[in-house]
Design a protein around this motif. Sequence first.
Motif, PDB file in Angstrom:
ATOM      1  N   PRO A   1       0.808  -1.242   0.000  1.00  0.00           N
ATOM      2  CA  PRO A   1       0.000   0.000   0.000  1.00  0.00           C
ATOM      3  C   PRO A   1       0.834   1.281   0.000  1.00  0.00           C
ATOM      4  CG  PRO A   1       0.004  -0.984   2.174  1.00  0.00           C
ATOM      5  CD  PRO A   1       0.719  -1.963   1.281  1.00  0.00           C
ATOM      6  N   SER A   2       2.105   1.201   0.408  1.00  0.00           N
ATOM      7  CA  SER A   2       2.917   2.426   0.473  1.00  0.00           C
ATOM      8  C   SER A   2       4.352   2.130   0.059  1.00  0.00           C
ATOM      9  CB  SER A   2       2.896   3.009   1.887  1.00  0.00           C
ATOM     10  OG  SER A   2       3.466   2.100   2.809  1.00  0.00           O
ATOM     11  N   LEU A   3       5.071   3.193  -0.241  1.00  0.00           N
ATOM     12  CA  LEU A   3       6.471   3.049  -0.653  1.00  0.00           C
ATOM     13  C   LEU A   3       7.355   2.802   0.554  1.00  0.00           C
ATOM     14  CD1 LEU A   3       6.677   6.094  -3.114  1.00  0.00           C
ATOM     15  CD2 LEU A   3       6.411   3.697  -3.735  1.00  0.00           C
ATOM     16  N   ASN A   4       8.500   2.184   0.308  1.00  0.00           N
ATOM     17  CA  ASN A   4       9.470   1.998   1.392  1.00  0.00           C
ATOM     18  C   ASN A   4      10.338   3.257   1.516  1.00  0.00           C
ATOM     19  OD1 ASN A   4      11.200   1.863  -0.775  1.00  0.00           O
ATOM     20  ND2 ASN A   4      11.509  -0.354  -0.659  1.00  0.00           N
ATOM     21  N   SER A   5      11.153   3.294   2.545  1.00  0.00           N
ATOM     22  CA  SER A   5      11.962   4.486   2.828  1.00  0.00           C
ATOM     23  C   SER A   5      12.921   4.844   1.690  1.00  0.00           C
ATOM     24  CB  SER A   5      12.749   4.287   4.121  1.00  0.00           C
ATOM     25  OG  SER A   5      11.856   4.221   5.211  1.00  0.00           O
ATOM     26  N   PRO A   6      13.662   3.879   1.111  1.00  0.00           N
ATOM     27  CA  PRO A   6      14.546   4.239  -0.013  1.00  0.00           C
ATOM     28  C   PRO A   6      13.793   4.859  -1.190  1.00  0.00           C
ATOM     29  CG  PRO A   6      15.098   2.058   0.815  1.00  0.00           C
ATOM     30  CD  PRO A   6      13.825   2.458   1.472  1.00  0.00           C
ATOM     31  N   SER A   7      12.591   4.329  -1.497  1.00  0.00           N
ATOM     32  CA  SER A   7      11.810   4.868  -2.615  1.00  0.00           C
ATOM     33  C   SER A   7      11.366   6.304  -2.333  1.00  0.00           C
ATOM     34  CB  SER A   7      10.575   3.999  -2.877  1.00  0.00           C
ATOM     35  OG  SER A   7      10.943   2.698  -3.243  1.00  0.00           O
ATOM     36  N   LYS A   8      10.914   6.544  -1.097  1.00  0.00           N
ATOM     37  CA  LYS A   8      10.503   7.892  -0.723  1.00  0.00           C
ATOM     38  C   LYS A   8      11.669   8.876  -0.804  1.00  0.00           C
ATOM     39  CE  LYS A   8       6.746   6.486   2.390  1.00  0.00           C
ATOM     40  NZ  LYS A   8       6.296   6.433   3.794  1.00  0.00           N
ATOM     41  N   SER A   9      12.840   8.410  -0.359  1.00  0.00           N
ATOM     42  CA  SER A   9      14.036   9.253  -0.404  1.00  0.00           C
ATOM     43  C   SER A   9      14.418   9.604  -1.834  1.00  0.00           C
ATOM     44  CB  SER A   9      15.192   8.534   0.289  1.00  0.00           C
ATOM     45  OG  SER A   9      16.376   9.286   0.183  1.00  0.00           O
ATOM     46  N   LEU A  10      14.332   8.613  -2.717  1.00  0.00           N
ATOM     47  CA  LEU A  10      14.668   8.848  -4.128  1.00  0.00           C
ATOM     48  C   LEU A  10      13.646   9.771  -4.801  1.00  0.00           C
ATOM     49  CD1 LEU A  10      15.784   5.226  -5.026  1.00  0.00           C
ATOM     50  CD2 LEU A  10      17.250   7.247  -5.051  1.00  0.00           C
ATOM     51  N   LEU A  11      12.362   9.622  -4.451  1.00  0.00           N
ATOM     52  CA  LEU A  11      11.333  10.515  -4.987  1.00  0.00           C
ATOM     53  C   LEU A  11      11.561  11.951  -4.520  1.00  0.00           C
ATOM     54  CD1 LEU A  11       7.962   8.552  -4.771  1.00  0.00           C
ATOM     55  CD2 LEU A  11       8.994   9.541  -6.823  1.00  0.00           C
ATOM     56  N   THR A  12      11.972  12.102  -3.263  1.00  0.00           N
ATOM     57  CA  THR A  12      12.281  13.431  -2.731  1.00  0.00           C
ATOM     58  C   THR A  12      13.431  14.064  -3.506  1.00  0.00           C
ATOM     59  OG1 THR A  12      11.549  12.766  -0.524  1.00  0.00           O
ATOM     60  CG2 THR A  12      12.937  14.719  -0.656  1.00  0.00           C
ATOM     61  N   LYS A  13      14.439  13.229  -3.824  1.00  0.00           N
ATOM     62  CA  LYS A  13      15.567  13.732  -4.616  1.00  0.00           C
ATOM     63  C   LYS A  13      15.120  14.196  -5.993  1.00  0.00           C
ATOM     64  CE  LYS A  13      19.735  11.474  -2.839  1.00  0.00           C
ATOM     65  NZ  LYS A  13      20.865  10.578  -3.182  1.00  0.00           N
TER      66      LYS A  13
ATOM     67  N   TYR B   1      12.177  15.217  -6.857  1.00  0.00           N
ATOM     68  CA  TYR B   1      11.411  16.448  -6.685  1.00  0.00           C
ATOM     69  C   TYR B   1      12.356  17.639  -6.530  1.00  0.00           C
ATOM     70  CZ  TYR B   1       8.401  19.969  -4.550  1.00  0.00           C
ATOM     71  OH  TYR B   1       7.743  21.134  -4.259  1.00  0.00           O
ATOM     72  N   HIS B   2      13.419  17.432  -5.729  1.00  0.00           N
ATOM     73  CA  HIS B   2      14.426  18.480  -5.533  1.00  0.00           C
ATOM     74  C   HIS B   2      15.075  18.867  -6.859  1.00  0.00           C
ATOM     75  CE1 HIS B   2      17.942  20.619  -4.020  1.00  0.00           C
ATOM     76  NE2 HIS B   2      18.712  19.763  -4.669  1.00  0.00           N
ATOM     77  N   TYR B   3      15.439  17.878  -7.662  1.00  0.00           N
ATOM     78  CA  TYR B   3      16.063  18.154  -8.957  1.00  0.00           C
ATOM     79  C   TYR B   3      15.091  18.873  -9.902  1.00  0.00           C
ATOM     80  CZ  TYR B   3      19.661  14.834  -7.431  1.00  0.00           C
ATOM     81  OH  TYR B   3      20.654  14.188  -6.732  1.00  0.00           O
ATOM     82  N   SER B   4      13.820  18.491  -9.851  1.00  0.00           N
ATOM     83  CA  SER B   4      12.836  19.133 -10.729  1.00  0.00           C
ATOM     84  C   SER B   4      12.647  20.603 -10.358  1.00  0.00           C
ATOM     85  CB  SER B   4      11.491  18.397 -10.654  1.00  0.00           C
ATOM     86  OG  SER B   4      10.874  18.595  -9.402  1.00  0.00           O
ATOM     87  N   ILE B   5      12.731  20.902  -9.062  1.00  0.00           N
ATOM     88  CA  ILE B   5      12.622  22.294  -8.608  1.00  0.00           C
ATOM     89  C   ILE B   5      13.858  23.077  -9.028  1.00  0.00           C
ATOM     90  CG2 ILE B   5      12.558  23.819  -6.577  1.00  0.00           C
ATOM     91  CD1 ILE B   5       9.890  22.500  -7.139  1.00  0.00           C
ATOM     92  N   GLU B   6      15.035  22.501  -8.762  1.00  0.00           N
ATOM     93  CA  GLU B   6      16.287  23.207  -9.024  1.00  0.00           C
ATOM     94  C   GLU B   6      16.657  23.255 -10.503  1.00  0.00           C
ATOM     95  OE1 GLU B   6      17.662  25.030  -7.027  1.00  0.00           O
ATOM     96  OE2 GLU B   6      16.930  24.389  -5.079  1.00  0.00           O
ATOM     97  N   ALA B   7      15.883  22.556 -11.348  1.00  0.00           N
ATOM     98  CA  ALA B   7      16.132  22.644 -12.795  1.00  0.00           C
ATOM     99  C   ALA B   7      15.858  24.064 -13.287  1.00  0.00           C
ATOM    100  CB  ALA B   7      15.256  21.644 -13.544  1.00  0.00           C
ATOM    101  N   GLN B   8      14.938  24.762 -12.603  1.00  0.00           N
ATOM    102  CA  GLN B   8      14.657  26.158 -12.927  1.00  0.00           C
ATOM    103  C   GLN B   8      15.502  27.064 -12.055  1.00  0.00           C
ATOM    104  OE1 GLN B   8      10.297  26.714 -12.604  1.00  0.00           O
ATOM    105  NE2 GLN B   8      10.486  27.688 -14.594  1.00  0.00           N
TER     106      GLN B   8
END
Length: 446
Positions: free
Chosen positions: A281-293, A295-302
């Motif tokens: 039903p939910s992602l594990n910690s490594p997956s959440k961490s990678l998704l956060t990364k 998201y960070h890259y998508s923000i900092e692309a601009q």
Amino acid sequence: MQKSTNKVVKKLLYPIEKFMELETSGGVLLLIVTFVAMSWANSPWKESYKHLIHLPITIGIGSLRLSHSLHFWVNDALMVIFFFVVGLEIKRELLIGELSSPKKAALPIFAAIGGMIVPALIYHAFNANGPGVHGWGIPMATDIAFAVGVITLLGTRVPFSLKVFLLALAIVDDLGAVLVIAFFYTETIIPEALGFAAFGLMAMFMMRYAGIRKHLPYIITGIFVWFCIFKSGVHATVSGVLIGLLTPLTPLYPFKELSEKISTTASLLAEELRRLPENTPSLNSPSKSLLTKLYHYSIEAQNPLDRSIKVLHPWVTFFIMPLFALVNAGVDLSEVSLNSIMSSPISIGVFLGLLLGKPIGVLLASFISVKAKIASLPQNVNWTQMSALGFLAGIGFTMALFISNLALKTPHLEAFSKIGILLASLLASIVGASIFYLIPSSTKKE
């Protein structure tokens, strides 16, 4: 090959087109709010309008408190955000936009300078020895929201190159207005407060150099800079422009490095997702961490500058500027007679400065720069279209009302100025639009 070229052109023009759409909507909203303010100020409920404008609002922490009217908080605080966006747009145009090279910048700069000097001279000619002598800066600036709204409604009758030219001219106009506010509408200067403001700006620069990307430290330092400039005697909105000019135009990661980081992180995330049981039903910690990364890259692309414009422009267009119009555009016509308006040097100076001074200044300066081979006309644009655009540049609202408040100070004198601004802007838009309408949309460059 042709399709590929068209895709590239569309991609380059997309940000400008979106900006134009936003300004058009904002112009319509400004028009509605202005009508509401004028109607309210002249209705049986006019006292409630005055009460709203002078409504006291106190903001503070502990013993440090600022208590001022709603009018003050809109003009001296919220408008700082408007000027911050102006600063961002000025920097963007100077570095990568229509003002980024001498060839691109020549015509908008000449046109804007002519469009500032001639209206100021016309106003001064009528007010050289009168109580409105300091109001020469009122008819200098173009209201981009209204002007773009008009040319967008005209559709293909206005070449896109001319719309881009108007945006560049308005940016130079804004820069000129900011300089006028900073240097000519500052009565007393307190050096100590300016020193603290400079220290705050330096702190922001050092935070940027140190790679601090969180918004909160910059917001706190920005409020400190605003307060210091407010206390210095220089108008507080100048702080917004200065902070805007300090905002970086480069993203955190070079694009090649960013591409590698996104590719690596996406691959690792895909591997993690494949390892998860199908009904988890939910992602594990490594997956959440990678998704956060990611998201960070998508923000900092601009880069921070473009990101700030994207976030703040809707707020400025649909909240701050309409609120500014609401508290500034309401003129109680019962306080002034038609005869006094027609004979007032302030209303005459503002009216003629915007309606005639702007088009004369823009057209004359443009003609001189083109004939001197310093600049060239935009593609598929002729002098008739330039004259029409000159009239649209005479639509002065936001900046004109703002400078009117700084220059004239008393409500009675401001009333004459506001009426001149509103009447001239209305007629300028009608004349400019009519000229464009009478020109066939297929007109070629002469």
